[in-house]
Design an enzyme around this catalytic site. Structure first.
Site, PDB file in Angstrom:
ATOM      1  N   ASN A  35       2.160 -12.923   9.816  1.00 47.50           N
ATOM      2  CA  ASN A  35       2.319 -13.008   8.366  1.00 47.50           C
ATOM      3  C   ASN A  35       3.705 -13.504   7.959  1.00 47.50           C
ATOM      4  O   ASN A  35       3.915 -13.934   6.830  1.00 47.50           O
ATOM      5  CB  ASN A  35       2.049 -11.635   7.744  1.00 47.50           C
ATOM      6  CG  ASN A  35       1.843 -11.687   6.246  1.00 47.50           C
ATOM      7  OD1 ASN A  35       0.936 -12.356   5.761  1.00 47.50           O
ATOM      8  ND2 ASN A  35       2.680 -10.987   5.514  1.00 47.50           N
ATOM      9  N   HIS A  40      -2.733  -4.842  -3.339  1.00 45.98           N
ATOM     10  CA  HIS A  40      -3.946  -5.533  -2.878  1.00 45.98           C
ATOM     11  C   HIS A  40      -5.197  -4.636  -2.964  1.00 45.98           C
ATOM     12  O   HIS A  40      -6.112  -4.762  -2.152  1.00 45.98           O
ATOM     13  CB  HIS A  40      -3.790  -6.013  -1.424  1.00 45.98           C
ATOM     14  CG  HIS A  40      -2.561  -6.828  -1.160  1.00 45.98           C
ATOM     15  ND1 HIS A  40      -2.270  -7.974  -1.867  1.00 45.98           N
ATOM     16  CD2 HIS A  40      -1.548  -6.650  -0.283  1.00 45.98           C
ATOM     17  CE1 HIS A  40      -1.126  -8.471  -1.421  1.00 45.98           C
ATOM     18  NE2 HIS A  40      -0.674  -7.688  -0.470  1.00 45.98           N
ATOM     19  N   LYS A  99       8.402  -5.500   5.704  1.00 49.76           N
ATOM     20  CA  LYS A  99       7.917  -5.873   7.039  1.00 49.76           C
ATOM     21  C   LYS A  99       8.512  -7.182   7.545  1.00 49.76           C
ATOM     22  O   LYS A  99       8.741  -7.321   8.752  1.00 49.76           O
ATOM     23  CB  LYS A  99       6.389  -5.905   7.092  1.00 49.76           C
ATOM     24  CG  LYS A  99       5.667  -6.719   6.050  1.00 49.76           C
ATOM     25  CD  LYS A  99       4.157  -6.486   6.162  1.00 49.76           C
ATOM     26  CE  LYS A  99       3.390  -7.281   5.105  1.00 49.76           C
ATOM     27  NZ  LYS A  99       3.627  -6.742   3.735  1.00 49.76           N
TER      28      LYS A  99
END
Length: 462
Positions: free
Chosen positions: A144, A190, A121
Site C-alpha cells: 500500500n 472505510h 502505517k
C-alpha cells in the site's frame, strides 16, 4: 522482478489497470500466463490494448476458463455493493485475490513483516525498512506504500518483504503468515467498504492470520479496539504479543515515557533512546511509530543499538512533516500531505512557535478542531482559494495573518518574519489543511514546490 512461474500457461484475469494492476499483468505475461485484462475506464483499456494485452470484458465474458481473478483492492467486491464482475466471479467459483497473494505464493521462503493501522502505517513501514537496510538485511518494501509488490526483487531464503497492508489488501491475501505483524491503531475509516466497524476491525485483524510462536504480533494499545485485540491474542497464546504505546508504560512491550523509548520486552524496562534524538520522528504520533518499528525490528532479530542508530538517520517521508532545511535555527517543514484539518492537527501539535502556511482548496470541515493550537501560531500565511474563509476564521481567533496568494510569496514572507523574530524552536510549517488542486496537480507537487522555494532562500544549513 518476481517470477510467477507457477502461472505458466494458465488463463488469469486482471481486474483494474492502475499501477499495481498493470504491474500484475506484466508479471503474469513474463511468467507465460494467458492474461485477460479489464478496467471500467475506456482510457485504461485503450492503454492496455496499446501495450499488447488482451482486453476482455469481464462483465459479459465466459469466465469458465479462469480459476483466478487478480483484483485491484480499490474496487468494491463486497460492500457497499459488489462490483458486477465480483458477483460473476463468485458465481463461477473463481478465487479473487490481490497481487500480494501472488507474491506470497511465489516467495514462500522469504520472511514477511506486515504493517497495518488506520494511521501511521506508511511512516512505520518506511522506518522498519530503513532500519533493516541499515542493518545490512536483504529487504524489499512495497504494498500500500505505493510500490507494486510484483515489481520487487525475488529475495528467497534470508530476505524480508516489508509490506504496508491496507484493510482492502488484507481481505484479498490468504497465503502470507507474517513473521512480524504490526497493528498500530484502529479508528473508524472505510466503514462503507467493510459493512460497518465490525467488518473493518475484522479486516485489520487478518494481519495476525495463522501466526504461531515464535512469530510476533506488535500491537498499539492506545485505543480501546486495539487494547481488546491485544488482550484477546494474549489470552489465546498462539504467538508472541508485544504491546506498544506512545502514552506511557505497557508491561512486556515497547513504549514512550517522559520522552524516552523504553524496551520492556524482556522485563527490564530499559531506556533505549531519547526520542527527541530522532529528528524526523517528532510528535507523539511518531513516538508510536518509533515504538512499533523498534519492536518489529527487534522481533526480526536486529540488535537494539543498531535499531536506534538507524532511527537517527531516518530521512522521513516526503511531504509528511519532512524537515527540508534549517536556517539560523528556524526549521522549514513540508507537511503538504496534510490535506484536511485532522491531518494538519498532528503537525500543529508537534511544533511551537509556528509560522503557518495554509490554504488551497478547502475541505467541507474547514479548520474545525484546530482552535486549541492557535496559541502556537505566531503568524499565518494564506494561499489559494481558501484565503478569505480561512482569514475570517483566523481573525475570529485573533491570529495574525497575511494574505499571500501563492506559495512562493508565503515562503518568502514566512521566512522573513521567522528569521527576524529569532524565536527559539521556530518552525515555518507548510501544513495546508486543504487539497492542492486549485494551484497544483497534487499534494506532492505542492510539497515539491515548497522544497524548491525553501532551498532558494539564502543563509543557514541545508
Amino acid at each position: 522482478m518476481i517470477n510467477l512461474f507457477y502461472m505458466d500457461g494458465l488463463p488469469v484475469a486482471v481486474m483494474g489497470l492502475g499501477k499495481s494492476g498493470m504491474a500484475t499483468a506484466d508479471a503474469l505475461a513474463r511468467a507465460g500466463a494467458e492474461v485477460w485484462v479489464w478496467d471500467d475506464s475506456q482510457a485504461k483499456r485503450d492503454e492496455a490494448e496499446a501495450a499488447g494485452y488482451r482486453v476482455v470484458d469481464l462483465t459479459t465474458a465466459d469466465l469458465s476458463e479462469l480459476t483466478t481473478i487478480v483484483w485491484s483492492p480499490g474496487i468494491p467486491h463486497t460492500f457497499p455493493k459488489p462490483h458486477p464482475v465480483a458477483e460473476r466471479a463468485r458465481a463461477a467459483n473463481l478465487e479473487i485475490v490481490c497481487d500480494i497473494e501472488l507474491l506470497a505464493r511465489s516467495e514462500r521462503d522469504a520472511a514477511y513483516v506486515g504493517i497495518t493501522g488506520t494511521n501511521g502505517k506508511s511512516t512505520t513501514t518506511s522506518l522498519i525498512s530503513h532500519v533493516m537496510q541499515e542493518a545490512r538485511r536483504r529487504v524489499a518494501v512495497g504494498g500500500n506504500l505505493g510500490t507494486p509488490v510484483l515489481t520487487l526483487d525475488p529475495l528467497g531464503v534470508g530476505g524480508t518483504y516489508v509490506l504496508e497492508m491496507s484493510s482492502y489488501q488484507l481481505e484479498l491475501t490468504f497465503s502470507i503468515t507474517f513473521d512480524v505483524a504490526v497493528l498500530l491503531n484502529v479508528t473508524p475509516d472505510h466503514l462503507d467498504r467493510h459493512g460497518g466497524m465490525d467488518g473493518y476491525v475484522a479486516a485489520k485483524k487478518l494481519i495476525f492470520h495463522r501466526q504461531t510462536k515464535p512469530r510476533t504480533a506488535v500491537i498499539g494499545v492506545d485505543d480501546a479496539i486495539c487494547r481488546k485485540i491485544c488482550e484477546d491474542l494474549k489470552a489465546v497464546g498462539d504467538q508472541r504479543v508485544w504491546p506498544i504505546s506512545a502514552e506511557g508504560r505497557v508491561p512486556g512491550g515497547v513504549y514512550a515515557d517522559a520522552g524516552w523509548l523504553i524496551d520492556d520486552t524482556e522485563g527490564t524496562a530499559e531506556r533505549v533512546a531519547d526520542l527527541t534524538s530522532f529528528p524526523t520522528l517528532l510528535g507523539k504520533h511518531n513516538w508510536q511509530n518509533a515504538a512499533a518499528a523498534f519492536a518489529a525490528c527487534k522481533a526480526a532479530g536486529v540488535p537494539a543499538p543498531a535499531i536506534v542508530a538507524a532511527m537517527t538517520t531516518f530521512p522521513g517521508l516526503a511531504h509528511r512533516q519532512q524537515l527540508v532545511r534549517t536556517i539560523d535555527n528556524v526549521r522549514f517543514v513540508n507537511d503538504s500531505k496534510a490535506t484536511n484539518a485532522d491531518a494538519a492537527e498532528k503537525a500543529l501539535a508537534t511544533f511551537d512557535p509556528i509560522y503557518w502556511i495554509l490554504g488551497g482548496q478547502a475541505k467541507s470541515t474547514g479548520l474545525a478542531g484546530l482552535d486549541g493550537y492557535m496559541g502556537r501560531v505566531r503568524h499565518a500565511f494564506l494561499i489559494g482559494e481558501a484565503t478569505e474563509p480561512f482569514a475570517a476564521w483566523l481573525a475570529e481567533r485573533n491570529v495574525p495573518h497575511t494574505r499571500c496568494g501563492t506559495l512562493d510569496v508565503a515562503v518568502g514572507k514566512a521566512a522573513e518574519l521567522a528569521l527576524a523574530e529569532k524565536k527559539a524552536n521556530a518552525c515555518v510549517l507548510l501544513s495546508p489543511a486543504c487539497a492542492s488542486w486549485d494551484q497544483f496537480t497534487s499534494f506532492e507537487a505542492r510539497g515539491d514546490a515548497f522544497v524548491r522555494h525553501v532551498n532558494e532562500l539564502s543563509g543557514g544549513a541545508a
